[in-house]
Each structure stands twice: as C-alpha cells, then as structure tokens.
Design a protein around this motif. Structure first.
Motif, mmCIF file in Angstrom:
data_model
loop_
_atom_site.group_PDB
_atom_site.id
_atom_site.type_symbol
_atom_site.label_atom_id
_atom_site.label_comp_id
_atom_site.label_asym_id
_atom_site.label_seq_id
_atom_site.Cartn_x
_atom_site.Cartn_y
_atom_site.Cartn_z
ATOM 1 N N PHE A 125 33.907 54.098 38.116
ATOM 2 C CA PHE A 125 33.017 53.175 38.813
ATOM 3 C C PHE A 125 33.173 53.325 40.325
ATOM 4 O O PHE A 125 34.269 53.584 40.827
ATOM 5 N N SER A 126 32.062 53.120 41.031
ATOM 6 C CA SER A 126 32.083 53.276 42.483
ATOM 7 C C SER A 126 31.288 52.140 43.127
ATOM 8 O O SER A 126 30.874 51.195 42.450
ATOM 9 N N GLY A 127 31.079 52.240 44.425
ATOM 10 C CA GLY A 127 30.379 51.176 45.126
ATOM 11 C C GLY A 127 31.309 50.015 45.437
ATOM 12 O O GLY A 127 32.527 50.092 45.253
ATOM 13 N N THR A 128 30.731 48.937 45.913
ATOM 14 C CA THR A 128 31.521 47.776 46.307
ATOM 15 C C THR A 128 31.546 46.735 45.187
ATOM 16 O O THR A 128 30.753 46.790 44.253
ATOM 17 N N VAL A 129 32.455 45.799 45.316
ATOM 18 C CA VAL A 129 32.479 44.623 44.444
ATOM 19 C C VAL A 129 31.852 43.482 45.237
ATOM 20 O O VAL A 129 32.332 43.121 46.306
ATOM 21 N N SER A 130 30.777 42.920 44.712
ATOM 22 C CA SER A 130 29.999 41.921 45.442
ATOM 23 C C SER A 130 30.777 40.622 45.636
ATOM 24 O O SER A 130 31.588 40.232 44.790
ATOM 25 N N THR A 131 30.475 39.944 46.735
ATOM 26 C CA THR A 131 31.051 38.608 46.936
ATOM 27 C C THR A 131 30.584 37.637 45.853
ATOM 28 O O THR A 131 31.195 36.590 45.649
ATOM 29 N N ASP A 132 29.523 38.014 45.128
ATOM 30 C CA ASP A 132 29.030 37.168 44.031
ATOM 31 C C ASP A 132 30.029 37.058 42.892
ATOM 32 O O ASP A 132 29.833 36.261 41.965
ATOM 33 N N ILE A 133 31.111 37.843 42.962
ATOM 34 C CA ILE A 133 32.139 37.701 41.923
ATOM 35 C C ILE A 133 32.729 36.290 41.961
ATOM 36 O O ILE A 133 33.289 35.806 40.983
ATOM 37 N N GLY A 134 32.536 35.612 43.074
ATOM 38 C CA GLY A 134 32.974 34.229 43.195
ATOM 39 C C GLY A 134 32.218 33.275 42.278
ATOM 40 O O GLY A 134 32.596 32.102 42.144
ATOM 41 N N ASN A 147 39.670 53.305 39.517
ATOM 42 C CA ASN A 147 38.261 53.625 39.671
ATOM 43 C C ASN A 147 38.050 54.166 41.078
ATOM 44 O O ASN A 147 38.999 54.634 41.708
ATOM 45 N N LYS A 148 36.830 54.092 41.570
ATOM 46 C CA LYS A 148 36.528 54.596 42.911
ATOM 47 C C LYS A 148 35.778 53.547 43.736
ATOM 48 O O LYS A 148 34.882 53.859 44.512
ATOM 49 N N PHE A 149 36.149 52.282 43.527
ATOM 50 C CA PHE A 149 35.522 51.212 44.297
ATOM 51 C C PHE A 149 35.875 51.353 45.777
ATOM 52 O O PHE A 149 36.986 51.758 46.122
ATOM 53 N N VAL A 150 34.913 51.002 46.625
ATOM 54 C CA VAL A 150 35.096 51.116 48.074
ATOM 55 C C VAL A 150 34.869 49.754 48.724
ATOM 56 O O VAL A 150 34.510 48.778 48.069
ATOM 57 N N GLY A 151 35.066 49.722 50.042
ATOM 58 C CA GLY A 151 34.827 48.492 50.793
ATOM 59 C C GLY A 151 36.038 47.578 50.765
ATOM 60 O O GLY A 151 37.161 48.006 50.485
ATOM 61 N N THR A 152 35.795 46.322 51.051
ATOM 62 C CA THR A 152 36.892 45.364 51.095
ATOM 63 C C THR A 152 36.948 44.534 49.819
ATOM 64 O O THR A 152 35.968 44.424 49.088
ATOM 65 N N ILE A 153 38.092 43.953 49.578
ATOM 66 C CA ILE A 153 38.287 43.076 48.425
ATOM 67 C C ILE A 153 37.631 41.737 48.754
ATOM 68 O O ILE A 153 37.908 41.161 49.811
ATOM 69 N N PRO A 154 36.738 41.235 47.904
ATOM 70 C CA PRO A 154 35.969 40.034 48.257
ATOM 71 C C PRO A 154 36.847 38.787 48.427
ATOM 72 O O PRO A 154 37.690 38.489 47.581
ATOM 73 N N SER A 155 36.614 38.077 49.523
ATOM 74 C CA SER A 155 37.361 36.841 49.768
ATOM 75 C C SER A 155 37.010 35.767 48.749
ATOM 76 O O SER A 155 37.793 34.840 48.506
ATOM 77 N N THR A 156 35.831 35.907 48.106
ATOM 78 C CA THR A 156 35.382 34.899 47.144
ATOM 79 C C THR A 156 36.228 34.874 45.873
ATOM 80 O O THR A 156 36.121 33.924 45.081
ATOM 81 N N LEU A 157 37.103 35.876 45.689
ATOM 82 C CA LEU A 157 38.063 35.788 44.584
ATOM 83 C C LEU A 157 38.934 34.542 44.737
ATOM 84 O O LEU A 157 39.439 33.996 43.757
ATOM 85 N N GLY A 158 39.078 34.099 45.965
ATOM 86 C CA GLY A 158 39.877 32.906 46.236
ATOM 87 C C GLY A 158 39.269 31.630 45.680
ATOM 88 O O GLY A 158 39.926 30.585 45.645
ATOM 89 N N LEU A 159 38.001 31.699 45.241
ATOM 90 C CA LEU A 159 37.332 30.531 44.655
ATOM 91 C C LEU A 159 37.630 30.381 43.162
ATOM 92 O O LEU A 159 37.279 29.362 42.564
ATOM 93 N N LEU A 160 38.261 31.408 42.588
ATOM 94 C CA LEU A 160 38.416 31.456 41.121
ATOM 95 C C LEU A 160 39.768 30.854 40.732
ATOM 96 O O LEU A 160 40.764 31.555 40.568
ATOM 97 N N SER A 161 39.778 29.554 40.544
ATOM 98 C CA SER A 161 41.038 28.817 40.379
ATOM 99 C C SER A 161 41.734 29.091 39.054
ATOM 100 O O SER A 161 42.887 28.694 38.870
ATOM 101 N N ASN A 162 41.051 29.767 38.111
ATOM 102 C CA ASN A 162 41.679 30.075 36.823
ATOM 103 C C ASN A 162 42.357 31.439 36.795
ATOM 104 O O ASN A 162 42.916 31.827 35.761
ATOM 105 N N LEU A 163 42.302 32.174 37.894
ATOM 106 C CA LEU A 163 42.853 33.537 37.895
ATOM 107 C C LEU A 163 44.336 33.557 37.551
ATOM 108 O O LEU A 163 45.109 32.720 38.004
ATOM 109 N N GLU A 164 44.682 34.566 36.738
ATOM 110 C CA GLU A 164 46.081 34.819 36.392
ATOM 111 C C GLU A 164 46.509 36.233 36.792
ATOM 112 O O GLU A 164 47.636 36.455 37.208
#
Length: 217
Positions: A125-134, A147-164
C-alpha cells in the motif's frame, strides 16, 4: 480451518442459512465462487486466510450486509483494496495482511465506523493515511506496518480513545508522531503499543512516546 483441503472452494457449500465460513490455512486456490456473494447473504464471519487464491479481492463482499469479521490474510490477493469491502455497517474486523495489495486506501474505509481491528500490514500500500481516520472511533488495533505509506502520521489518531495498538513501522512516513497521539498514549491505560520508525542514526520519524522504535526501510 487447517484441514489440508485443496482444490477450489465448491459453490455448493453456500446456502441461505450459512453465517460462518472458516477455511483458513488450507491449500485452496483459484477464485472465490460467485455463490459466496449471492447465495449466503447472512454471512457474518469469514476466515479464508492462508490459502492460494488468485487475482483481486472480489467486489462481491459488498453484497454481504451482515459481515462483521473478514480475514483474508496470506492469500496472494493483488490489486487495490475494493471500496465495496466497507459497505457493511457491521464490519468490526478486517485482516488483509500478507498479500500483494497495492495502491492508496479508498475513502470508503474512513466511513467504516464500526471497525475495531484493521490489519493492512505486509502489503505494498502507498499514498497517505487521511486525517479522516479520526472518524473510526471504535478502532482498537491499527496495523499498517511493512507497506509504503508516505507523508505524516495523522494527528487525528489522537481522537481514537479506544486505541490499544498502533504499528506504523517499516513505511515511508516522516516527521513527528503527533503530540495528540502521544497525549492519548500517555493518558490511556489501554494504549500500550505504539511502534514507528524512530530508531537509527537518521530516523524517519521522531517519537517521544513510542513503546518500540524500528530502524525501518
């Protein structure tokens, strides 16, 4: 699963009352029968990982409105991730790791708000990970490694309070793991695993809160 069966999956096994299919770790090959997507519309759990299917992931998965768990890892599927995978509002787990999948992630993924576990690791997989992941508020596990994802890691991951667990290592991400993600990791007892390419003399990613740092690609 793991019964040493081979050949192609016979279409005759698909009937209207079938709700689960566990054929993982066999030697099935060929393509998935069309009956899977026309005769068994109540399918909820599918595990066909560890087989030798060919071609692309069928768009027919979009015909299964009740699908909750879909494991099609290690199957030699190729091509892009079909948007149809995300039609079901019941989809809780999608595992497509260890295939030959490529391209960017479809926008429809970010609307799959029931997803709890998403494993896209070990593909191309390539391209970016959208901020919509939030939008994926139920997400617990996010595995994007190798994979081959590029760009920055989305800050909106910080909205996902169930992350483990979040693993973004062995990609082409750059920049810094966002402060919002570190704030969540530092404040959540559940969020125990965060892995990025933050090791080596010139790390791709800077991270002050990772549980592990890889050297990466």
């Amino acid at each position: 699963g793991n019964n040493g069966m081979d050949g192609t999956i016979p279409g005759e096994i698909f009937h209207p009352t079938l709700v689960g299919l566990d054929l993982d770790d066999n030697n099935f090959h060929g393509t998935l029968p069309s009956e899977m997507f026309t005769s068994s519309l109540d399918l909820r759990n599918i595990d066909i990982g560890g087989n030798d299917f060919e071609g692309m992931i069928p768009k027919g998965f979009g015909n299964l409105p009740k699908i909750a768990i879909l494991r099609i890892n290690n199957c030699t599927f190729e091509g892009e991730l079909p948007p149809e995978l995300f039609v079901s509002t019941s989809l809780r787990m999608l595992v497509v790791s260890d295939n030959n999948l490529n391209g960017s992630l479809p926008d429809e993924l970010y609307g799959a708000t029931s997803l709890r576990d998403l494993d896209l690791s070990s593909n191309e997989f390539s391209g970016t990970v959208s901020t919509d992941i939030g939008n994926l508020k139920a997400l617990k596990t996010l595995e994007l490694q190798s994979n081959k994802f590029v760009g920055t890691i989305p800050s909106t991951l910080g909205l996902l309070s169930n992350l483990e667990t979040v693993d973004v290592s062995f990609n082409l991400f750059n920049g810094t793991v966002p402060e919002e993600v570190c704030d969540l990791r530092n404040s959540s007892a559940k969020f125990t695993e965060l892995v990025a390419d933050c090791n080596g003399t010139l790390p791709r990613v800077t991270c002050t809160c990772c549980s592990a740092c890889e050297v990466g690609l």
